[in-house]
Design a protein around this motif. Structure first.
Motif, PDB file in Angstrom:
ATOM      1  N   THR A 290       0.833  -1.198   0.000  1.00  0.00           N
ATOM      2  CA  THR A 290       0.000   0.000   0.000  1.00  0.00           C
ATOM      3  C   THR A 290       0.865   1.244   0.000  1.00  0.00           C
TER       4      THR A 290
ATOM      5  N   THR B 173      -2.881   4.712  -3.535  1.00  0.00           N
ATOM      6  CA  THR B 173      -4.177   4.904  -2.893  1.00  0.00           C
ATOM      7  C   THR B 173      -4.555   6.374  -2.805  1.00  0.00           C
TER       8      THR B 173
ATOM      9  N   LEU C  83      -0.330  -0.394  -4.611  1.00  0.00           N
ATOM     10  CA  LEU C  83      -1.552   0.410  -4.571  1.00  0.00           C
ATOM     11  C   LEU C  83      -1.206   1.883  -4.413  1.00  0.00           C
TER      12      LEU C  83
ATOM     13  N   VAL D 182      -9.737  -3.789  -4.203  1.00  0.00           N
ATOM     14  CA  VAL D 182      -8.443  -4.472  -4.054  1.00  0.00           C
ATOM     15  C   VAL D 182      -8.618  -5.976  -4.256  1.00  0.00           C
TER      16      VAL D 182
END
Length: 263
Positions: A135, A180, A178, A229
């Motif tokens: 992440t 994000t 990711l 996800v």
């Protein structure tokens, strides 16, 4: 565990993205290892789920990582299908005024903790021909004042995660990074804001620094984020994935706009 696939997620305190990820993967039938520094902060529903094992795990502690890896190894027979490095720490402060102890603590969690998790769990992941999800944040691309140390840690994860993707591919392990955007959790509310020293150049904008940004307009729910996800993991997506609130318009903006317009 029978023959169910296994998934370990860091940073699963209730109300956060990690908790939502644990719920989503458990509902899909995975055996989830929901971890947090304080297991008491993991939701009651995860504690009570038959296919969830709640573990204490501090990603800034080598001993804690090794202990968790041993528990997972014993429960799965030496395999781990998915590792989601979700745990992270924010920091809101000018670079000139950031205590070095706080800066090092943040990198220990946001970067070195991820690296050590991958190192320690690599035998289980290689054995399973598994999948790593790291992440990061759109902040790794978007310069914003007073978030430099946090943004730098996320930029480091983006670069390193892509390098790890290339290194681990010959071993049969996939890596997804990711990027994000907005997710409606309490992450921003809870991020540390060290007090400005009396000689700070930024005392005149102290209120601006201490104000928490309002990104709710662009945030998606933790559940929507987690299911997105899960969908990408199930389809085997690798590389960099822009995900979460605001990314649909920020990604092309960053690609097409001159740097002078961004800052």
């Amino acid at each position: 565990m029978a023959n169910s696939k296994s998934c370990l997620i860091t940073g699963c305190s209730e109300g956060g993205a990690g908790s939502a990820l644990a719920e989503a993967f458990a509902k899909k039938g995975y055996h989830v290892f929901a971890t947090a520094r304080s297991p008491s902060k993991v939701s009651k529903s995860l504690h009570e789920a038959s296919n969830v094992t709640v573990l204490a795990l501090d990603v800034a502690s080598s001993e804690s990582i090794a202990s968790a890896a041993q528990e997972v190894r014993e429960k799965t027979g030496g395999k781990l299908d998915i590792l989601i490095n979700n745990a992270g720490l924010g920091l809101n402060a000018p670079g000139l005024d950031t205590p070095m102890s706080e800066a090092r603590k943040l990198f220990d969690i946001n970067f070195f903790g991820v690296l050590e998790m991958i190192q320690v769990f690599s035998p289980l992941l290689v054995e399973a021909k598994g999948y790593i999800v790291n992440t990061s944040s759109i902040g790794g691309y978007l310069p914003l004042p007073f978030l430099s140390v946090y943004q730098a840690s996320k930029a480091a994860i983006i670069q390193a995660s892509e390098d790890w993707r290339l290194e681990l591919e010959p071993l049969g392990v996939k890596v997804l990074t990711l990027l994000t955007g907005g997710v409606a959790t309490h992450f921003v509310d809870n991020q540390p804001t060290p007090p400005l020293p009396q000689n700070s150049y930024y005392l005149g904008v102290k209120d601006i620094i201490e104000a928490q940004p309002d990104n709710i307009r662009f945030a998606v729910s933790p559940e929507a984020y987690a299911n997105d996800v899960l969908r990408h993991v199930e389809k085997g997506t690798t590389g960099k994935l822009w995900i979460g609130g605001g990314t649909s318009f920020l990604r092309p903006l960053l690609w097409l706009s001159p740097q002078s317009l961004i800052v």
